[in-house]
Design a protein around this motif. Structure first.
Motif, PDB file in Angstrom:
ATOM      1  N   ARG A 163      79.841  79.418 -26.870  1.00 55.04           N
ATOM      2  CA  ARG A 163      80.934  79.967 -27.686  1.00 55.04           C
ATOM      3  C   ARG A 163      81.397  78.960 -28.726  1.00 55.04           C
ATOM      4  N   ARG A 168      75.638  83.744 -29.681  1.00 54.23           N
ATOM      5  CA  ARG A 168      75.807  84.939 -28.863  1.00 54.23           C
ATOM      6  C   ARG A 168      75.864  84.540 -27.388  1.00 54.23           C
ATOM      7  N   ASP A 229      89.730  77.263 -22.467  1.00 54.60           N
ATOM      8  CA  ASP A 229      90.205  78.459 -23.152  1.00 54.60           C
ATOM      9  C   ASP A 229      89.152  79.536 -22.935  1.00 54.60           C
ATOM     10  N   ARG A 231      89.223  82.736 -23.703  1.00 57.87           N
ATOM     11  CA  ARG A 231      89.226  83.891 -24.599  1.00 57.87           C
ATOM     12  C   ARG A 231      87.828  84.128 -25.166  1.00 57.87           C
ATOM     13  N   GLY A 232      87.412  85.393 -25.130  1.00 61.27           N
ATOM     14  CA  GLY A 232      86.106  85.746 -25.647  1.00 61.27           C
ATOM     15  C   GLY A 232      84.969  85.592 -24.660  1.00 61.27           C
ATOM     16  N   ASP A 261      92.530  87.864 -21.321  1.00 59.45           N
ATOM     17  CA  ASP A 261      92.009  89.204 -21.633  1.00 59.45           C
ATOM     18  C   ASP A 261      90.513  89.338 -21.366  1.00 59.45           C
ATOM     19  N   VAL A 262      90.003  88.573 -20.394  1.00 61.87           N
ATOM     20  CA  VAL A 262      88.607  88.713 -19.986  1.00 61.87           C
ATOM     21  C   VAL A 262      88.520  89.815 -18.934  1.00 61.87           C
TER      22      VAL A 262
END
Length: 301
Positions: A163, A168, A229, A231-232, A261-262
């Motif tokens: 990330r 990807r 972190d 996120r994503g 928000d995973v």
């Protein structure tokens, strides 16, 4: 869970505990490695599994494929062992049956181990395995990355590196008994110490000391992905036993990932010990955990 299932789990996990206690705890890296290989391979791979050794970038690895599985999808698996032990041999039964449950090919990696090869050697090997799959034409959205214990740590750290590089990511993560906090701040290190037959604080401290160079902060997110972190990050399945000192490593990871928000699922398996699916051949709860992982992955893919 029915009463009959719970009684079966207690009986079978009791037999695994007896196996683990049948000899004194090994001392020294060579003895520990030999012991984990021995107990992990107590039951052979199923006869219908096809295994094939492969080597790349100086690493040894192994493909496996169960009948009817999709060879175009791959579980990239990193074994546990505290970064100091464990191997393709010790986890062969676990990863091959995971591939069967997920309906895909598997690639298990014999990454370098500490203390001979401290951080970041294992991360370099994980990235080399990811690049190898790319050279084989396997797209990221056809890859599940997973592992147990330190292998779960390495899985998370690989995603963090990808990330950060803007690459990807794999489609999902499968994390069994993940060791996410090498600063050892989890409450269950103390509260579960009396029931965990494998992982104890002093042992973890020795492993962390062998793996992490003295000038590296153990709360660094690449060392302890609990503090990353998230996120994503891709969807993740976290499976952990209720009798583990690393229980809070898993539950705090789920909390952190959820707050980021995973999409995730956390499973806490009653009475189960560290990395119990390793013994799936003689442990119904191990087989059920792998089946649950298969269902999760199939839902995502």
């Amino acid at each position: 869970m029915s009463d009959a299932e719970e009684q079966l789990d207690l009986t079978e996990i009791g037999a695994i505990r007896a196996l683990l206690a049948s000899r004194p705890r090994p001392v020294g890296w060579d003895e520990r490695r030999a012991r984990l290989d021995e107990v992990g391979s107590s039951w052979p791979v199923a006869g219908d599994i096809r295994c094939e050794a492969v080597a790349f970038d100086g690493l040894a690895a192994e493909w496996s494929l169960a009948p009817g599985s999709d060879g175009d999808k791959v579980l990239l698996f990193f074994h546990g062992g505290g970064y100091c032990s464990g191997s393709v041999k010790s986890h062969r039964r676990m990863v091959t049956e995971a591939g069967r449950a997920m309906g895909m090919r598997t690639l298990a990696i014999d990454y370098r181990r500490a203390p001979e090869h401290p951080f970041p050697a294992q991360h370099e090997d994980a990235l080399a395995a990811w690049r190898f799959l790319a050279r084989q034409g396997v797209a990221p959205d056809r890859i599940v990355v997973g592992g147990d214990s330190a292998g779960g740590n390495l899985s998370l750290s690989l995603v963090g590196r990808l990330r950060a590089a803007g690459e990807r990511l794999p489609y999902c993560l499968w994390l069994v008994s993940p060791w996410t906090d090498l600063s050892m701040s989890g409450a269950t290190l103390a509260t579960k110490d009396g029931v965990d037959p494998i992982i104890h604080g002093a042992y973890l401290e020795e492993l962390a000391g062998a793996y992490v160079p003295r000038d590296v902060e153990r709360r660094d997110p690449l060392i302890s992905p609990l503090f990353a972190d998230l996120r994503g990050f891709p969807p993740m399945l976290i499976q952990v036993g209720s009798a583990e000192t690393l229980l809070s490593d898993a539950t705090r990871l789920a909390e952190a990932a959820g707050a980021a928000d995973v999409k995730l699922r956390l499973e806490i398996w009653p009475h189960m010990i560290h990395a119990w699916p390793v013994w799936n051949a003689q442990l119904d709860a191990g087989r059920r955990a792998l089946a649950s992982a298969g269902n999760f992955v199939r839902d995502q893919l």
